[in-house]
Design a protein around this motif. Structure first.
Motif, PDB file in Angstrom:
ATOM      1  N   MET A   1     -18.069   0.724  -4.064  1.00  0.00           N
ATOM      2  CA  MET A   1     -16.897   1.307  -3.423  1.00  0.00           C
ATOM      3  C   MET A   1     -15.645   0.937  -4.215  1.00  0.00           C
ATOM      4  N   LYS A   2     -14.911   1.947  -4.640  1.00  0.00           N
ATOM      5  CA  LYS A   2     -13.685   1.725  -5.403  1.00  0.00           C
ATOM      6  C   LYS A   2     -12.521   1.588  -4.428  1.00  0.00           C
ATOM      7  N   THR A   3     -11.850   0.435  -4.470  1.00  0.00           N
ATOM      8  CA  THR A   3     -10.806   0.117  -3.499  1.00  0.00           C
ATOM      9  C   THR A   3      -9.471  -0.110  -4.196  1.00  0.00           C
ATOM     10  N   LEU A   4      -8.429   0.519  -3.651  1.00  0.00           N
ATOM     11  CA  LEU A   4      -7.063   0.275  -4.113  1.00  0.00           C
ATOM     12  C   LEU A   4      -6.400  -0.716  -3.174  1.00  0.00           C
ATOM     13  N   ILE A   5      -5.860  -1.794  -3.746  1.00  0.00           N
ATOM     14  CA  ILE A   5      -5.199  -2.834  -2.950  1.00  0.00           C
ATOM     15  C   ILE A   5      -3.723  -2.836  -3.312  1.00  0.00           C
ATOM     16  N   ILE A   6      -2.866  -2.579  -2.322  1.00  0.00           N
ATOM     17  CA  ILE A   6      -1.423  -2.561  -2.550  1.00  0.00           C
ATOM     18  C   ILE A   6      -0.719  -3.348  -1.455  1.00  0.00           C
ATOM     19  N   SER A   7       0.444  -3.847  -1.766  1.00  0.00           N
ATOM     20  CA  SER A   7       1.217  -4.597  -0.774  1.00  0.00           C
ATOM     21  C   SER A   7       2.702  -4.454  -1.067  1.00  0.00           C
ATOM     22  N   ASP A   8       3.504  -4.854  -0.111  1.00  0.00           N
ATOM     23  CA  ASP A   8       4.956  -4.960  -0.285  1.00  0.00           C
ATOM     24  C   ASP A   8       5.586  -3.663  -0.812  1.00  0.00           C
ATOM     25  N   LEU A   9       5.232  -2.549  -0.177  1.00  0.00           N
ATOM     26  CA  LEU A   9       5.891  -1.281  -0.506  1.00  0.00           C
ATOM     27  C   LEU A   9       7.325  -1.274   0.032  1.00  0.00           C
ATOM     28  N   HIS A  10       7.522  -1.937   1.167  1.00  0.00           N
ATOM     29  CA  HIS A  10       8.835  -2.020   1.814  1.00  0.00           C
ATOM     30  C   HIS A  10       9.444  -0.633   2.051  1.00  0.00           C
ATOM     31  N   ILE A  11       8.628   0.243   2.624  1.00  0.00           N
ATOM     32  CA  ILE A  11       9.119   1.571   2.991  1.00  0.00           C
ATOM     33  C   ILE A  11      10.232   1.402   4.025  1.00  0.00           C
ATOM     34  N   GLY A  12      11.384   1.956   3.724  1.00  0.00           N
ATOM     35  CA  GLY A  12      12.554   1.784   4.584  1.00  0.00           C
ATOM     36  C   GLY A  12      13.648   0.984   3.910  1.00  0.00           C
ATOM     37  N   SER A  13      13.295   0.283   2.820  1.00  0.00           N
ATOM     38  CA  SER A  13      14.303  -0.473   2.073  1.00  0.00           C
ATOM     39  C   SER A  13      14.842   0.388   0.936  1.00  0.00           C
ATOM     40  N   LYS A  14      16.023   0.073   0.474  1.00  0.00           N
ATOM     41  CA  LYS A  14      16.634   0.836  -0.606  1.00  0.00           C
ATOM     42  C   LYS A  14      15.923   0.612  -1.938  1.00  0.00           C
ATOM     43  N   GLY A  15      15.182  -0.477  -2.045  1.00  0.00           N
ATOM     44  CA  GLY A  15      14.496  -0.765  -3.299  1.00  0.00           C
ATOM     45  C   GLY A  15      13.123  -0.144  -3.421  1.00  0.00           C
ATOM     46  N   CYS A  16      12.598   0.454  -2.358  1.00  0.00           N
ATOM     47  CA  CYS A  16      11.252   1.034  -2.368  1.00  0.00           C
ATOM     48  C   CYS A  16      11.138   2.116  -3.438  1.00  0.00           C
ATOM     49  N   TYR A 212      -0.499  -3.326  -8.590  1.00  0.00           N
ATOM     50  CA  TYR A 212      -1.571  -3.103  -7.619  1.00  0.00           C
ATOM     51  C   TYR A 212      -2.868  -3.691  -8.162  1.00  0.00           C
ATOM     52  N   ILE A 213      -3.881  -3.740  -7.314  1.00  0.00           N
ATOM     53  CA  ILE A 213      -5.181  -4.295  -7.693  1.00  0.00           C
ATOM     54  C   ILE A 213      -6.254  -3.249  -7.426  1.00  0.00           C
ATOM     55  N   VAL A 214      -7.164  -3.097  -8.375  1.00  0.00           N
ATOM     56  CA  VAL A 214      -8.328  -2.234  -8.188  1.00  0.00           C
ATOM     57  C   VAL A 214      -9.552  -3.133  -8.033  1.00  0.00           C
ATOM     58  N   TRP A 215     -10.340  -2.883  -7.006  1.00  0.00           N
ATOM     59  CA  TRP A 215     -11.558  -3.661  -6.732  1.00  0.00           C
ATOM     60  C   TRP A 215     -12.739  -2.713  -6.812  1.00  0.00           C
ATOM     61  N   GLU A 216     -13.580  -2.908  -7.802  1.00  0.00           N
ATOM     62  CA  GLU A 216     -14.727  -2.031  -7.991  1.00  0.00           C
ATOM     63  C   GLU A 216     -15.864  -2.820  -8.616  1.00  0.00           C
ATOM     64  N   ASN A 217     -17.072  -2.635  -8.067  1.00  0.00           N
ATOM     65  CA  ASN A 217     -18.263  -3.341  -8.559  1.00  0.00           C
ATOM     66  C   ASN A 217     -18.039  -4.852  -8.597  1.00  0.00           C
ATOM     67  N   ASN A 218     -17.426  -5.373  -7.536  1.00  0.00           N
ATOM     68  CA  ASN A 218     -17.128  -6.804  -7.388  1.00  0.00           C
ATOM     69  C   ASN A 218     -16.178  -7.339  -8.462  1.00  0.00           C
ATOM     70  N   LYS A 219     -15.452  -6.458  -9.120  1.00  0.00           N
ATOM     71  CA  LYS A 219     -14.499  -6.852 -10.160  1.00  0.00           C
ATOM     72  C   LYS A 219     -13.081  -6.496  -9.705  1.00  0.00           C
ATOM     73  N   PHE A 220     -12.185  -7.494  -9.782  1.00  0.00           N
ATOM     74  CA  PHE A 220     -10.770  -7.282  -9.448  1.00  0.00           C
ATOM     75  C   PHE A 220      -9.984  -7.098 -10.748  1.00  0.00           C
ATOM     76  N   THR A 221      -9.127  -6.071 -10.769  1.00  0.00           N
ATOM     77  CA  THR A 221      -8.260  -5.840 -11.922  1.00  0.00           C
ATOM     78  C   THR A 221      -6.819  -5.685 -11.432  1.00  0.00           C
ATOM     79  N   LEU A 222      -5.947  -6.560 -11.916  1.00  0.00           N
ATOM     80  CA  LEU A 222      -4.534  -6.479 -11.566  1.00  0.00           C
ATOM     81  C   LEU A 222      -3.868  -5.510 -12.550  1.00  0.00           C
ATOM     82  N   CYS A 223      -3.221  -4.477 -12.001  1.00  0.00           N
ATOM     83  CA  CYS A 223      -2.626  -3.425 -12.824  1.00  0.00           C
ATOM     84  C   CYS A 223      -1.132  -3.300 -12.533  1.00  0.00           C
ATOM     85  N   LYS A 224      -0.450  -2.679 -13.474  1.00  0.00           N
ATOM     86  CA  LYS A 224       0.970  -2.398 -13.295  1.00  0.00           C
ATOM     87  C   LYS A 224       1.228  -0.952 -13.650  1.00  0.00           C
ATOM     88  N   ASN A 225       1.957  -0.277 -12.781  1.00  0.00           N
ATOM     89  CA  ASN A 225       2.249   1.131 -12.986  1.00  0.00           C
ATOM     90  C   ASN A 225       3.109   1.288 -14.241  1.00  0.00           C
TER      91      ASN A 225
END
Length: 226
Positions: A1-16, A212-225
């Motif tokens: 299962m390919k999972t996208l992990i994201i946090s701290d979007l802060h929807i509603g803030s001017k910095g989002c 963000y982090i991608v979790w696939e095949n028990n492997k975590f990868t930290l990525c940057k847009n």
């Protein structure tokens, strides 16, 4: 299962970073999404009483995803209103305060930040940070390149992490739950490292880092847009 992990979007803030978030969410290859807190900035919504059109677009996109994708939403301090109802399942969305899967512990991290426990101080800091973002835009128009908001966030959060030893505390809590990996957010500082035999992953944020982090095949990868 390919999972996208994201946090701290802060929807509603001017910095989002709404456009960058929407671009990320266009990728439909993910089977599941884990949201590690502070997705909606409830503290600032209480102040402003509304979402902008761009922020509403991100919310609509998330709501569209949940109709056909599994979503696990771990509450944070800025979307702490969810904690009144967790644990809760609504169709494909599961709302929790923390989540453990396969010896991996997912938690926003605010409960282990001594300053945020002083709720009034945390709210004050959030509003001040939002004001700093507005000042940033004004300063950039004048030709200044240094980010005041990032400087404040980095130094204030670094001080908090130093005082309460945030990373080590998260690792200690992971061990209490018999987990070999902890995935958290809160500090707005993307990180992937080993601490005392536990892998510590911080998801970063979508105000400064767009990470963000991608979790696939028990492997975590930290990525940057890019």
């Amino acid at each position: 299962m390919k999972t996208l992990i994201i946090s701290d979007l802060h929807i509603g803030s001017k910095g989002c970073k709404t456009e960058e978030i929407l671009e990320l969410l266009k990728d439909e290859s993910y089977d599941r999404y884990i949201l590690v807190g502070d997705i909606i900035d409830g503290w600032l919504f209480v102040k402003y009483k509304r979402f902008t059109y761009e922020h509403a677009r991100v919310i609509r996109r998330l709501l569209k995803l949940y109709k056909h994708k599994d979503i696990i939403w771990v509450s944070g301090n800025h979307d702490e209103f969810l904690r009144k109802y967790s644990p809760l399942e609504l169709g494909n969305i599961k709302i929790v305060d923390e989540y453990v899967e396969g010896n991996v512990w997912f938690c926003h991290g605010d409960l282990y930040d001594g300053v945020v426990k002083l709720h009034w101080l945390g709210v004050l800091g959030s509003i001040g940070y939002d004001a700093a973002i507005v000042m940033d835009r004004w300063l950039k128009k004048l030709g200044y390149k240094r980010s005041l908001s990032k400087f404040l966030k980095t130094n204030i959060k670094a001080a908090v992490a130093f005082i309460v030893d945030f990373e080590n505390e998260m690792v200690r809590q992971a061990k209490k739950r018999h987990c070999h990996t902890v995935v958290c957010g809160h500090l707005h500082s993307p990180e992937d490292k080993m601490i005392d035999g536990v892998r510590y992953l911080n998801d970063g944020d979508w105000v400064e880092n767009c990470s963000y982090i991608v979790w696939e095949n028990n492997k975590f990868t930290l990525c940057k847009n890019s």
